[in-house]
Each structure stands twice: as C-alpha cells, then as structure tokens.
Design a protein around this motif. Structure first.
Motif, PDB file in Angstrom:
ATOM      1  N   GLN A   1       0.839  -1.204   0.000  1.00 15.78           N
ATOM      2  CA  GLN A   1       0.000   0.000   0.000  1.00 15.78           C
ATOM      3  C   GLN A   1       0.874   1.253   0.000  1.00 15.78           C
ATOM      4  O   GLN A   1       0.564   2.233  -0.678  1.00 15.78           O
ATOM      5  N   ASP A   2       1.973   1.208   0.764  1.00 15.06           N
ATOM      6  CA  ASP A   2       2.900   2.346   0.776  1.00 15.06           C
ATOM      7  C   ASP A   2       3.528   2.543  -0.599  1.00 15.06           C
ATOM      8  O   ASP A   2       3.705   3.676  -1.054  1.00 15.06           O
TER       9      ASP A   2
ATOM     10  N   PHE B   1       2.201   1.639  -3.514  1.00  9.76           N
ATOM     11  CA  PHE B   1       1.169   2.136  -4.422  1.00  9.76           C
ATOM     12  C   PHE B   1       0.892   3.617  -4.159  1.00  9.76           C
ATOM     13  O   PHE B   1       0.755   4.409  -5.093  1.00  9.76           O
ATOM     14  N   LEU B   2       0.842   4.004  -2.884  1.00  8.98           N
ATOM     15  CA  LEU B   2       0.628   5.412  -2.528  1.00  8.98           C
ATOM     16  C   LEU B   2       1.774   6.271  -3.055  1.00  8.98           C
ATOM     17  O   LEU B   2       1.542   7.341  -3.621  1.00  8.98           O
TER      18      LEU B   2
ATOM     19  N   CYS C   1       1.336   6.794  -6.724  1.00 10.76           N
ATOM     20  CA  CYS C   1       0.305   7.814  -6.995  1.00 10.76           C
ATOM     21  C   CYS C   1       0.831   9.226  -6.725  1.00 10.76           C
ATOM     22  O   CYS C   1       0.551  10.156  -7.485  1.00 10.76           O
TER      23      CYS C   1
ATOM     24  N   PRO D   1      -4.425  10.835  -3.442  1.00 10.98           N
ATOM     25  CA  PRO D   1      -3.817   9.513  -3.570  1.00 10.98           C
ATOM     26  C   PRO D   1      -4.080   8.611  -2.358  1.00 10.98           C
ATOM     27  O   PRO D   1      -4.220   7.397  -2.506  1.00 10.98           O
ATOM     28  N   GLU D   2      -4.195   9.205  -1.182  1.00 11.69           N
ATOM     29  CA  GLU D   2      -4.461   8.419   0.026  1.00 11.69           C
ATOM     30  C   GLU D   2      -5.817   7.723  -0.062  1.00 11.69           C
ATOM     31  O   GLU D   2      -5.953   6.566   0.317  1.00 11.69           O
TER      32      GLU D   2
ATOM     33  N   THR E   1      -5.651   4.877  -2.725  1.00 10.02           N
ATOM     34  CA  THR E   1      -4.931   3.724  -2.176  1.00 10.02           C
ATOM     35  C   THR E   1      -5.769   3.013  -1.126  1.00 10.02           C
ATOM     36  O   THR E   1      -5.817   1.779  -1.090  1.00 10.02           O
ATOM     37  N   HIS E   2      -6.430   3.766  -0.288  1.00  7.79           N
ATOM     38  CA  HIS E   2      -7.274   3.169   0.753  1.00  7.79           C
ATOM     39  C   HIS E   2      -8.405   2.344   0.131  1.00  7.79           C
ATOM     40  O   HIS E   2      -8.679   1.220   0.579  1.00  7.79           O
TER      41      HIS E   2
ATOM     42  N   SER F   1      -6.977  -0.804  -1.339  1.00  7.91           N
ATOM     43  CA  SER F   1      -6.574  -1.687  -0.245  1.00  7.91           C
ATOM     44  C   SER F   1      -7.794  -2.405   0.338  1.00  7.91           C
ATOM     45  O   SER F   1      -7.751  -3.610   0.609  1.00  7.91           O
TER      46      SER F   1
END
Length: 177
Positions: free
Chosen positions: A58-59, A61-62, A65, A144-145, A148-149, A152
């Motif tokens: 996830q980090d 991917f973030l 972005c 972006p957060e 990504t969330h 996820s």
C-alpha cells in the motif's frame, strides 16, 4: 510539456533546455519516446523501491500515486497524446512488479505454479491500473491516500483467496483429450 504538447517537442528543445548537444542525447536515447520510457521506469521504480511485500504494498502504491501527481504535467501530457500507451505500459510494468512479489510471498508454501502466480498478478494488475488511469483521466481530483485506501479495502484478502482457489482447483490440460 508545460509550454507545448508532446507532439510539438523536438530533440532540439530538449537538448537546449538541458544544455547538452544532440549527440549526447542520442548516446543515451534513440528518440523522445525512448526518453519517456526511461523517465517512467526510473520514477516508478524509485516510488515503489523497497515497498513490494504484503506489509508495504500500500505504501508503494501510494508513493506511485504521489509520483504521478508530482509529475502531473508530464503524465497528462503523455496520457493525452498519441503516446498514451507509454503511460499505460509503464503502469502495467510497475504495478505488476509490485503485486508479483506480494503474490509470491503470499503463496509461499502453497502448491501453486509460477504460471498461476503470474495469472493472478496480471488479473489484479489490470484492475489496479484501470483505477489509476481513470484517476489520471479525470484530473487526479481524488487524493492519492483515498485512492490507495479504496484499493486496499477492495483487495484485502483477495490475493490470498485467489492463491487458495488456484492451488485447490485442478488445472485444465492444454491438449484436448
């Protein structure tokens, strides 16, 4: 790209802005599109560096972005040109690299072939990249957060389930009986 569209940029424009001669450019790149590929690969690899396992994807991917957003003019310039597939191919490769390591980690100890690991990775790669391309197409309005969330939440447990399903289901033979 802040001053003119990609289709109007020449090697002379690039070499003049960089303070290098044409031969130096051609020593490293075949053409502008080769330069675009290199920029995409370098920026993408830097973004996900060290963040390609189950605990950190996830980090990664973030960070990817955020890199896209930080290079918005470049990304949108290429995306909205005839070279759109450069951005798509770059995203497919970076996201594949990110997810394949996660799939391999999650399938450790299971009876799943590398071919099935690649199939799972490709399946999810297309979903992830589709979300990112839509985000770029619509102007990157969503933070972006949040993007990504949401990914996820959607993917939570799904990679492991796909691995379990692929290892439990018998493979179809490639040759008809």
């Amino acid at each position: 790209m802040e001053r003119k569209p990609l289709s109007k940029i020449t090697i002379a424009d690039i070499t003049e802005d960089c303070g290098i001669n044409r031969m130096t450019f051609y020593y490293h790149f075949q053409d502008i599109y080769d330069l675009i590929d290199w920029i995409c690969q370098e920026e993408g690899a830097r973004a996900i560096q060290g963040r390609k396992n189950y605990a950190t994807w996830q980090d990664g991917f973030l960070a990817l972005c955020h890199t896209i957003q930080a290079n918005r003019v470049f990304v949108e310039g290429v995306y909205h040109s005839v070279q759109r597939e450069k951005i798509e191919n770059y995203l497919y490769q970076i996201v594949y690299d990110l997810l394949f390591d996660v799939v391999c980690e999650l399938s450790d100890g299971s009876l799943i072939s590398q071919e099935d690991q690649q199939y799972i990775t490709n399946f999810y790669k297309y979903g992830f990249v589709g979300v990112v391309l839509e985000w770029v197409r619509t102007g990157m309005k969503e933070p972006p957060e949040r993007l990504t969330h949401q990914l996820s939440r959607m993917a939570h447990g799904q990679l492991l389930l796909a691995i379990q399903n692929m290892s439990e289901a018998p493979a179809l033979s490639k040759e008809p009986e």
